[in-house]
Write a protein that holds these residues in place. Structure first.
Motif, PDB file in Angstrom:
ATOM      1  N   UNK A 145      41.031  67.428 -29.059  1.00 33.64           N
ATOM      2  CA  UNK A 145      39.889  67.518 -28.645  1.00 33.64           C
ATOM      3  C   UNK A 145      39.226  68.629 -28.928  1.00 33.64           C
ATOM      4  N   UNK A 146      38.121  69.325 -28.815  1.00 29.55           N
ATOM      5  CA  UNK A 146      36.756  70.177 -29.570  1.00 29.55           C
ATOM      6  C   UNK A 146      35.434  69.956 -28.662  1.00 29.55           C
ATOM      7  N   UNK A 147      35.903  71.450 -28.051  1.00 28.62           N
ATOM      8  CA  UNK A 147      34.192  71.988 -27.557  1.00 28.62           C
ATOM      9  C   UNK A 147      33.103  72.060 -28.288  1.00 28.62           C
ATOM     10  N   UNK A 148      31.888  71.186 -28.355  1.00 23.67           N
ATOM     11  CA  UNK A 148      30.805  71.618 -28.844  1.00 23.67           C
ATOM     12  C   UNK A 148      30.181  72.441 -28.024  1.00 23.67           C
ATOM     13  N   UNK A 149      30.003  73.814 -29.032  1.00 22.18           N
ATOM     14  CA  UNK A 149      29.231  74.853 -29.223  1.00 22.18           C
ATOM     15  C   UNK A 149      28.217  75.025 -28.889  1.00 22.18           C
ATOM     16  N   UNK A 150      27.426  73.813 -28.271  1.00 24.68           N
ATOM     17  CA  UNK A 150      26.327  73.813 -27.120  1.00 24.68           C
ATOM     18  C   UNK A 150      26.506  73.922 -25.654  1.00 24.68           C
ATOM     19  N   UNK A 151      27.792  73.207 -25.666  1.00 25.37           N
ATOM     20  CA  UNK A 151      29.017  73.346 -24.205  1.00 25.37           C
ATOM     21  C   UNK A 151      28.994  74.380 -24.161  1.00 25.37           C
ATOM     22  N   UNK A 152      29.865  75.250 -25.410  1.00 26.77           N
ATOM     23  CA  UNK A 152      30.913  76.477 -24.706  1.00 26.77           C
ATOM     24  C   UNK A 152      29.102  77.667 -24.561  1.00 26.77           C
ATOM     25  N   UNK A 153      28.483  77.556 -24.818  1.00 25.59           N
ATOM     26  CA  UNK A 153      27.441  78.766 -24.201  1.00 25.59           C
ATOM     27  C   UNK A 153      26.228  78.382 -22.879  1.00 25.59           C
ATOM     28  N   UNK A 154      26.373  76.860 -22.267  1.00 19.37           N
ATOM     29  CA  UNK A 154      26.129  76.558 -21.569  1.00 19.37           C
ATOM     30  C   UNK A 154      26.308  77.326 -20.110  1.00 19.37           C
ATOM     31  N   UNK A 155      25.272  77.736 -19.966  1.00 22.05           N
ATOM     32  CA  UNK A 155      25.746  78.814 -17.957  1.00 22.05           C
ATOM     33  C   UNK A 155      26.182  78.162 -16.834  1.00 22.05           C
TER      34      UNK A 155
END
Length: 331
Positions: free
Chosen positions: A31-41
């Motif tokens: 599994x990989x986290x999407x870049x958008x999710x990593x930056x989610x506040x």
């Protein structure tokens, strides 16, 4: 030497990024986290709260966590944290210097934690492999579970969810799938039990599940026929929320403007928008008697999908039956 400095010296070199996709062995999933999710506040806030909690717990031992992704893999911090929370002593090496000894230590710590958490090994969202390989998602699932079990007052942000890409190596090549994964509970469901008739049905009478699905599918297709639509698989065809919204519109007499939902959703986020809207409509009509998570529908959870469709089935089948009954004469 200060304990913190010693700890930092024992860390393996940081990974530059996730391993190349072609490095997956056949049948292996990652599994990989999407870049958008990593930056989610909210995602960032969850990590901040967990780090502050761990650092407060381990302050007397002079252990400081600076990164949940980089600092948890070798079992050292998890060892001290679990011993502090559970009040137990684990028979493991205090300081593991090699990768082999670190992994062995992690195995002992996770085995003890899993026993204490009373988790089902088949459904657990972390493992020795994922934690040791610095899988942030797995690490967060574990830490959230420990916080809820031992320190339920830790102010974890509610409704933290992430988009996940699952890569799988198959005989025909690499296969990828997007999904939405829930890290903390939705605020409206925190104090509610998820047990209902479908939990009992799947647990005690699984042989009846298909019969229930067939009855509901017949009902759904009767209502969708006027739109020229049909459903062959209840578990998968409601995941994007489109057919569910159209069905609710037919049954409840709603007209949904195309600006209110995605007719052809192209991402889990758009699918989640549709399903959330559908559930809100059902709640407003008083039809949703059991708590259902939109993410579960998007992730094709059979029980959650059946709960939603069953609420519509009962409402309109019962209403149709009542309308067909002969009415008594007034006294």
């Amino acid at each position: 030497m200060e304990p913190e400095s010693l700890y930092n010296l024992l860390q393996l070199p940081k990974e530059v990024g996730p391993p190349p996709e072609e490095g997956l062995r056949q049948g292996e999933k990652k599994k990989f986290l999407t870049p958008t999710s990593r930056k989610d506040p909210r995602f960032e806030e969850l990590q901040k709260v967990l780090m502050e909690w761990i650092n407060a717990e381990l302050l007397p031992e002079h252990i400081v966590v600076r990164s949940l992704e980089e600092d948890m893999f070798d079992g050292l911090i998890l060892h001290h944290l679990f011993q502090k929370l559970a009040g137990v002593k684990l028979e493991v090496e205090e300081i593991a210097l090699t990768a082999t000894s670190q992994r062995c230590k992690l195995e002992v710590v996770l085995a003890a934690a899993n026993r204490s958490l009373q988790v089902d090994e088949r459904q657990v969202k972390w493992s020795v492999d994922t934690i040791f390989n610095k899988d942030l998602l797995a690490t967060l699932h574990l830490l959230v579970a420990l916080a809820k079990r031992f320190q339920p007052n830790v102010p974890l942000p509610a409704s933290v969810q992430v988009e996940v890409i699952t890569m799988e190596s198959t005989k025909s090549g690499l296969k990828s799938e997007k999904s939405v994964e829930q890290l903390t509970e939705r605020r409206c469901l925190l104090d509610l039990s998820a047990d209902d008739v479908f939990d009992e049905l799947f647990k005690l009478a699984p042989e009846k599940v298909n019969a229930v699905k067939e009855a509901i599918m017949t009902f759904v297709n009767q209502k969708l026929d006027r739109l020229g639509l049909s459903v062959q698989n209840l578990d998968t065809q409601f995941a994007d929320g489109v057919i569910l919204l159209l069905l609710i519109g037919q049954l409840q007499g709603f007209f949904l403007h195309l600006k209110e939902f995605y007719l052809t959703p192209s991402s889990p986020a758009e699918m989640l928008h549709n399903v959330t809207l559908a559930l809100e409509l059902l709640k407003d009509e008083g039809l949703l008697t059991s708590p259902v998570s939109p993410e579960d529908i998007v992730n094709k959870d059979a029980k959650s999908t059946l709960r939603v469709l069953y609420s519509l089935f009962c409402e309109h089948k019962l209403k149709a039956s009542t309308d067909r009954m002969p009415r008594a004469s007034p006294n």
